[in-house]
Design a protein around this motif. Structure first.
Motif, short mmCIF file in Angstrom:
data_model
loop_
_atom_site.label_atom_id
_atom_site.label_comp_id
_atom_site.label_asym_id
_atom_site.label_seq_id
_atom_site.Cartn_x
_atom_site.Cartn_y
_atom_site.Cartn_z
N ALA A 80 -3.80 9.31 -4.67
CA ALA A 80 -2.69 8.45 -4.23
C ALA A 80 -2.95 7.89 -2.83
N GLY A 81 -3.40 8.74 -1.91
CA GLY A 81 -3.70 8.27 -0.57
C GLY A 81 -4.84 7.28 -0.54
N LEU A 82 -5.86 7.56 -1.31
CA LEU A 82 -7.00 6.64 -1.37
C LEU A 82 -6.60 5.31 -2.00
N GLY A 83 -5.83 5.37 -3.08
CA GLY A 83 -5.41 4.15 -3.77
C GLY A 83 -4.52 3.27 -2.91
N GLY B 276 0.82 -1.21 0.00
CA GLY B 276 0.00 0.00 0.00
C GLY B 276 0.85 1.26 0.00
N PHE B 277 1.95 1.23 0.76
CA PHE B 277 2.89 2.36 0.80
C PHE B 277 3.51 2.60 -0.57
N VAL B 278 3.98 1.53 -1.20
CA VAL B 278 4.60 1.66 -2.53
C VAL B 278 3.56 2.15 -3.54
N THR B 279 2.34 1.67 -3.45
CA THR B 279 1.27 2.14 -4.33
C THR B 279 1.04 3.63 -4.14
N THR B 280 1.05 4.09 -2.88
CA THR B 280 0.87 5.50 -2.59
C THR B 280 1.99 6.32 -3.21
#
Length: 119
Positions: free
Chosen positions: A32-35, A10-14
């Motif tokens: 970005a935060g939601l994703g 999730g962190f990397v996705t953000t």
């Protein structure tokens, strides 16, 4: 117990979505935060609270690291301004930390949705 794999993904996705989101200031960071929160909650699974917890961790991690890096860059740049430059860096760090808190809360909301949808 936290599923750190889900938090890290999730962190990397953000981070990736934040970089892409620079093209659309404000909205890109929100997405970005939601994703990232959604991805962390979805991977962790386990329902509403577990998804929210993992989304919160992913959002907070991204926000705090981002705030720290921004504060360091502004502080180092501000050294040329003398003592006022250091205070500028502290102010920017405080502002960025407030933004990180908002990012963590929106990630928790998205993580809760992801946790519910995963299982």
């Amino acid at each position: 117990m936290a599923n750190w794999r889900a938090v890290f993904i999730g962190f990397v996705t953000t981070i990736v979505l934040s970089i892409v989101g620079l093209a659309i200031p404000g909205i890109g960071q929100l997405v970005a935060g939601l994703g990232g929160g959604f991805v962390a909650g979805f991977i962790a699974g386990g329902g509403l609270l577990r998804g929210a917890w993992h989304g919160l961790l992913a959002g907070a991690l991204g926000g705090i690291i981002g705030a720290f890096l921004l504060g360091v860059v502004v502080s180092l740049t501000g050294l040329a301004l003398g003592p006022i430059g250091g205070l500028l860096g502290v102010g920017v760090f405080a502002f960025a930390t407030a933004i990180a808190l908002i990012m963590a809360l929106e990630s928790a909301l998205a993580g809760a949705i992801g946790g519910v949808l995963s299982g």
